[in-house]
Enzyme design. Structure first.
Site, PDB file in Angstrom:
ATOM      1  N   ASP A  86      -8.993  54.752  94.505  1.00  0.00           N
ATOM      2  CA  ASP A  86      -8.868  55.667  93.373  1.00  0.00           C
ATOM      3  C   ASP A  86      -7.528  55.344  92.734  1.00  0.00           C
ATOM      4  OD1 ASP A  86      -8.320  57.787  91.650  1.00  0.00           O
ATOM      5  OD2 ASP A  86      -9.162  59.305  92.973  1.00  0.00           O
ATOM      6  N   ASN A 131     -10.244  47.676  85.518  1.00  0.00           N
ATOM      7  CA  ASN A 131     -11.434  48.085  84.791  1.00  0.00           C
ATOM      8  C   ASN A 131     -11.671  49.587  84.840  1.00  0.00           C
ATOM      9  OD1 ASN A 131     -14.316  47.730  83.695  1.00  0.00           O
ATOM     10  ND2 ASN A 131     -14.665  48.680  85.691  1.00  0.00           N
ATOM     11  N   TYR A 175      -9.324  58.823  74.113  1.00  0.00           N
ATOM     12  CA  TYR A 175      -9.744  57.559  74.710  1.00  0.00           C
ATOM     13  C   TYR A 175      -9.176  56.381  73.931  1.00  0.00           C
ATOM     14  CZ  TYR A 175     -12.640  53.637  76.102  1.00  0.00           C
ATOM     15  OH  TYR A 175     -13.060  52.403  76.531  1.00  0.00           O
ATOM     16  N   LYS A 223      -6.326  53.337  75.107  1.00  0.00           N
ATOM     17  CA  LYS A 223      -6.505  51.891  75.075  1.00  0.00           C
ATOM     18  C   LYS A 223      -5.462  51.215  74.190  1.00  0.00           C
ATOM     19  CE  LYS A 223      -9.895  51.740  77.960  1.00  0.00           C
ATOM     20  NZ  LYS A 223      -9.691  51.152  79.313  1.00  0.00           N
ATOM     21  N   THR A 238     -23.761  51.800  79.054  1.00  0.00           N
ATOM     22  CA  THR A 238     -23.499  52.240  80.421  1.00  0.00           C
ATOM     23  C   THR A 238     -23.542  53.762  80.445  1.00  0.00           C
ATOM     24  OG1 THR A 238     -21.099  52.476  80.185  1.00  0.00           O
ATOM     25  CG2 THR A 238     -21.929  50.269  80.746  1.00  0.00           C
TER      26      THR A 238
END
Length: 245
Positions: A62, A89, A168, A172, A203
């Site tokens: 984790d 990832n 989000y 990034k 996904t």
């Protein structure tokens, strides 16, 4: 763990049990790596590793847990003495903590949203790089790949489709900046660090609304993990295209 082949390259993939992560694991296994498949659950990790041909070993990881990270560093050091490739990832988005239909507008995002997402997407990357740098520098041609997103690019903002999540996307953007700063520090070494933008992949991360397969999205990360000595560093790529981040 089995007796290691110390000539075989070793890669670690965080969030490697599903989606783009497991596709990256498969790609690296095909390239002949011993792949450490990071998953938060031992059971989940074992199940995922069983679906991949090659030397794939599940490890409990984790990226928000420093004790787990430190324990894994010690295990990798003891068994292999180095790490050739680190693929960061693991990631979450606002929808990890809210229903898909509740994607907030920027004005509706909260400080807690930022804390939850940045804890994994940004701080997790820093934790992993800081912890594994000594083992990476023990490798002859170390590579770090940070999985990012075109939505983290300010220069590519005109290409965004739909409503992005401010939390989000900005996480990034931070990953892209982190990538460049590390690359500058290690520019005179054999360590190369780049960002891999997989595109809009179907996904559970986006309720399978993407237009690309995990294998298509993973290809750029595998390529960056296996760059030759004259390959780039400090850049962000989607497929073979360098993004203006």
């Amino acid at each position: 763990m089995t007796t290691p082949n110390r000539m075989q390259k070793v890669a670690l993939v965080t969030g490697g049990n599903k989606g783009i992560g497991i596709a990256i694991v498969r790609g690296l296994a095909r390239e002949g790596f011993t792949v450490l498949l990071g998953a938060r659950s031992a059971e989940v990790g074992r199940a995922a590793a069983a679906t991949v041909d090659g030397d794939v070993r599940p490890v409990v990881l984790d990226v928000t847990n420093q004790d787990q990270i430190d324990g894994l560093v010690a295990d990798v050091a003891d068994e292999f003495g180095r790490l050739d490739v680190l693929v960061n990832n693991a990631g979450v988005n606002t929808l990890t903590f809210r229903p898909l239909e509740d994607l907030p507008k920027p004005s509706e995002e909260t400080v807690d949203d930022f804390k939850n997402v940045y804890e994994v997407n940004v701080f997790g990357v820093v934790r992993m790089i800081a912890a594994f740098l000594p083992l990476l520098t023990n490798a002859a041609a170390p590579r770090i790949v940070n999985v990012t997103s075109k939505r983290g690019s300010i220069g590519e903002a005109g290409a965004w489709v739909g409503q992005p999540s401010m939390v989000y996307s900005s996480s990034k953007t931070a990953v892209n900046a982190i990538t460049v700063h590390y690359a500058r520090e290690f520019a005179d070494t054999t360590l190369k660090i780049n960002g891999a933008a997989p595109g809009h992949v179907a996904t559970d991360f986006n309720d399978f609304r993407g237009t690309r397969t995990p294998e298509e999205g993973a290809a750029v990360a595998v390529r960056l993990a296996t760059l030759p000595a004259d390959g780039p560093t400090g850049a962000v790529f989607e497929d073979d295209t360098q993004l203006a981040w």
